[in-house]
Scaffold this motif. Structure first.
Motif, mmCIF file in Angstrom:
data_model
loop_
_atom_site.group_PDB
_atom_site.id
_atom_site.type_symbol
_atom_site.label_atom_id
_atom_site.label_comp_id
_atom_site.label_asym_id
_atom_site.label_seq_id
_atom_site.Cartn_x
_atom_site.Cartn_y
_atom_site.Cartn_z
ATOM 1 N N ILE A 148 4.750 6.613 1.658
ATOM 2 C CA ILE A 148 4.523 5.241 1.216
ATOM 3 C C ILE A 148 5.587 4.907 0.173
ATOM 4 C CG2 ILE A 148 2.885 3.623 0.203
ATOM 5 C CD1 ILE A 148 0.643 5.558 1.007
ATOM 6 N N VAL A 149 6.396 3.911 0.440
ATOM 7 C CA VAL A 149 7.483 3.568 -0.473
ATOM 8 C C VAL A 149 7.245 2.205 -1.102
ATOM 9 C CG1 VAL A 149 9.966 3.278 -0.742
ATOM 10 C CG2 VAL A 149 9.093 4.977 0.865
ATOM 11 N N GLY A 150 7.359 1.158 -0.288
ATOM 12 C CA GLY A 150 7.149 -0.183 -0.815
ATOM 13 C C GLY A 150 8.344 -0.686 -1.612
ATOM 14 N N GLU A 151 8.314 -1.974 -1.921
ATOM 15 C CA GLU A 151 9.430 -2.606 -2.625
ATOM 16 C C GLU A 151 8.909 -3.654 -3.603
ATOM 17 O OE1 GLU A 151 13.799 -4.464 -1.495
ATOM 18 O OE2 GLU A 151 12.370 -3.988 0.075
ATOM 19 N N ARG A 203 -0.633 0.436 4.510
ATOM 20 C CA ARG A 203 -0.631 -0.853 5.207
ATOM 21 C C ARG A 203 -0.133 -1.968 4.285
ATOM 22 N NH1 ARG A 203 -6.255 -3.884 6.816
ATOM 23 N NH2 ARG A 203 -5.404 -5.638 7.960
ATOM 24 N N SER A 204 -0.487 -1.895 3.004
ATOM 25 C CA SER A 204 -0.129 -2.946 2.056
ATOM 26 C C SER A 204 1.361 -2.979 1.751
ATOM 27 C CB SER A 204 -0.898 -2.749 0.741
ATOM 28 O OG SER A 204 -2.290 -2.819 0.946
ATOM 29 N N PHE A 205 1.987 -1.799 1.662
ATOM 30 C CA PHE A 205 3.358 -1.746 1.151
ATOM 31 C C PHE A 205 4.413 -1.373 2.180
ATOM 32 C CE2 PHE A 205 1.043 -0.441 -2.950
ATOM 33 C CZ PHE A 205 0.820 -1.770 -3.281
ATOM 34 N N ASN A 206 4.042 -0.716 3.276
ATOM 35 C CA ASN A 206 5.035 -0.298 4.263
ATOM 36 C C ASN A 206 5.148 -1.250 5.445
ATOM 37 O OD1 ASN A 206 5.451 1.940 2.701
ATOM 38 N ND2 ASN A 206 5.156 3.424 4.339
#
Length: 541
Positions: free
Chosen positions: A205-208, A463-466
């Protein structure tokens, strides 16, 4: 206005289809030119001559065009942050765009240019290993995905000429094959060295994070006159209410600790093979209830034309619960899953959690919503917003709670679990984008604050961030629901409108920020200089 919106939507579809390389300066220039021209044209019309529907449409379209222009700026900013890893990108983009514009290709020159890409990749790798190149993890993640995209575009370019142009094939075949392999390896290198994702690791999970200024700009576009910090405060206040109700329901079951009561409810799941029948029964229960109490118009076709599908184990890593809308996609374990994963899936999709999920996803939630979207002012679907889409489905959880739909403590705990979850979503998603929480801290919050199984918490954060969700998407559930609930109080609570009339008006208006919906339904006098100002939540202190 409807024709104008349809025209612009079609134009943008064609432009984005043709200028299809996201990092292309030519694409940005052409889209900026188009959006600016349309915005000026729209602003030159006589706003005062419009009827109310057209005034609303004009304001919505202006907001949409400005948002698209800002997105181009954001994309350029993000592109600049990863450009140090992609010195060869402009060469690939130019080759592909020359092909799109049907310019003549010189095979010998193209071969030389492909060879320079190999040199650039080697240079970047050395700089990274010597710690001369430092890039934020989120920018490196974006760069790795961009490399995959560029490789795909270059493959399309090569396949267009190869075999059809003998001289092109003679010159380019070998250099292309080499570069294709090097780009694939370079994307893996960036993910491993700069992002920390090992080959085959699909669970990372990474996200930006977009930062406070980015959130403020998105809030303005969504017509939410609250700061990110105020959204967090709303989430915390709503959570306090949920926790109080959760403790009451737990005590009704004989538990002093609400977590013990939640554990009891989690274990009330149906045996393998019976989940689909449970979903069918729960869907029928919700439809019967809203029709019996005459809460909204439920057309027969909407009621009878939905199907059910099962979610694959791999997809359950991202969507650990049900999905729905046009169809119901049931998340439940298969015989291929590990024993612990099976138990967590069954516990996470127990009878009472599923009860809320089904009417959220089907009727009166998303399925009914999607039915109306394609039948009533469908041109407004361009103004898509999670505050309307997700807010509507969660709003029904609030209304059915108020009406006593959950008759037992177990049912109440099931509904409160999801409501607590939506509160936590505001808090962790906004804090993540403010740079105040890491993905792992978000997972821990869902486990500790809501009572999630760890696997389902990981799926929710992934699901929220990727995925393809906008930064405010997770906040849209609770905030949108609170907006619709506040508007209902203004109209239905005051006696100005009946409950069924209100719900039908919301559905027939189609998608838009809820403050615009409020102005439309209340027939407010709006000017072309309209600014968001509706403080729907009341006193935060």
């Amino acid at each position: 206005m409807p024709d104008r919106i349809i025209h612009i939507k079609a134009d943008l579809k064609d432009l984005n289809s043709f200028y299809n390389i996201p990092i292309s300066p030519l694409r940005r220039t052409r889209l900026h030119q188009y959006l600016t021209t349309q915005l000026k044209s729209l602003q030159s019309t006589t706003f005062s001559s419009y009827d109310q529907e057209s005034k609303i449409d004009s304001l919505l379209l202006q907001n949409y065009l400005r948002r698209e222009l800002r997105q181009l700026e954001l994309d350029e900013e993000k592109g600049s942050k990863m450009s140090v890893l992609l010195p060869f990108a402009s060469t690939i983009v130019r080759l592909c765009e020359d092909r799109q514009q049907m310019k003549e290709v010189n095979g010998e020159k193209a071969a030389r240019e492909l060879t320079t890409i190999s040199t650039s990749i080697l240079s970047v790798k050395k700089a990274v290993k010597n710690i001369k190149t430092k890039v934020e993890k989120s920018s490196a993640y974006r760069a790795a995905n961009t490399i995959d995209q560029l490789r795909s575009y270059l493959q399309e370019w090569y396949n267009f000429f190869a075999g059809y142009d003998p001289m092109f094939t003679w010159w380019v075949s070998s250099p292309y094959s080499k570069i294709d392999s090097e780009l694939r390896a370079f994307a893996t290198f960036v993910r491993e060295e700069l992002v920390g994702i090992k080959p085959g690791d699909t669970d990372a999970i990474v996200g930006e994070p977009i930062g406070r200024e980015g959130l403020l700009a998105d809030l303005e576009a969504e017509m939410i006159p609250y700061s990110p910090e105020e959204l967090i405060k709303i989430g915390e206040k709503e959570y306090e209410w949920c926790l109080k109700e959760m403790k009451k329901a737990s005590q009704d079951l004989g538990y002093d600790d609400w977590r013990d009561a939640l554990e009891y409810v989690k274990n009330l799941y149906v045996p393998p093979g019976q989940q689909t029948q449970l979903v069918r029964q729960l869907a029928d229960e919700a439809v019967t209830y809203v029709k019996k109490h005459d809460l909204i118009t439920v057309p027969r076709i909407a009621e009878e034309t939905w199907r059910m599908f099962m979610m694959t184990p791999s997809r359950q890593k991202v969507n650990p619960f049900f999905l729905g809308g046009r169809s119901m996609i049931v998340s439940y374990p298969t015989d291929t899953m590990d024993h612990e994963d099976k138990l967590m899936s069954m516990r996470g999709n127990n009878i009472h959690f599923s009860r809320s999920t089904v009417f959220h996803e089907m009727i009166p939630g998303h399925h009914l919503q999607f039915y109306y979207m394609v039948r009533s002012r469908p041109y407004r679907r361009i103004f898509e917003t999670p505050f309307y889409i997700e807010g509507w489905a969660l709003y029904w959880e609030m209304i059915l709670w108020d009406k006593g739909f959950p008759a037992t403590p177990e049912n109440k705990i099931g509904m409160l679990f999801w409501r607590m979850h939506r509160c936590a979503r505001i808090i962790f998603s906004v804090k993540f984008h403010l740079g105040l929480m890491t993905p792992q801290e978000c997972i821990d919050m869902l486990v500790d604050m809501v009572g999630h199984e760890r696997a389902t918490a990981e799926g929710e954060v992934r699901r929220s961030f990727n995925g393809d969700y906008s930064p405010l998407y997770q906040a849209g559930y609770m905030i949108g629901a609170l907006q619709l609930h506040s508007l209902r109080k203004e109209l239905v609570g005051s006696g100005k409108m009946g409950e069924k009339e209100y719900h039908d008006r919301v559905m027939n208006a189609n998608m838009m920020p809820i403050e615009m919906l409020r102005a439309l339904i209340k027939d407010q006098n709006v000017g072309e200089d309209f600014k968001t100002s509706w403080r729907f939540y009341g006193d935060l202190d």
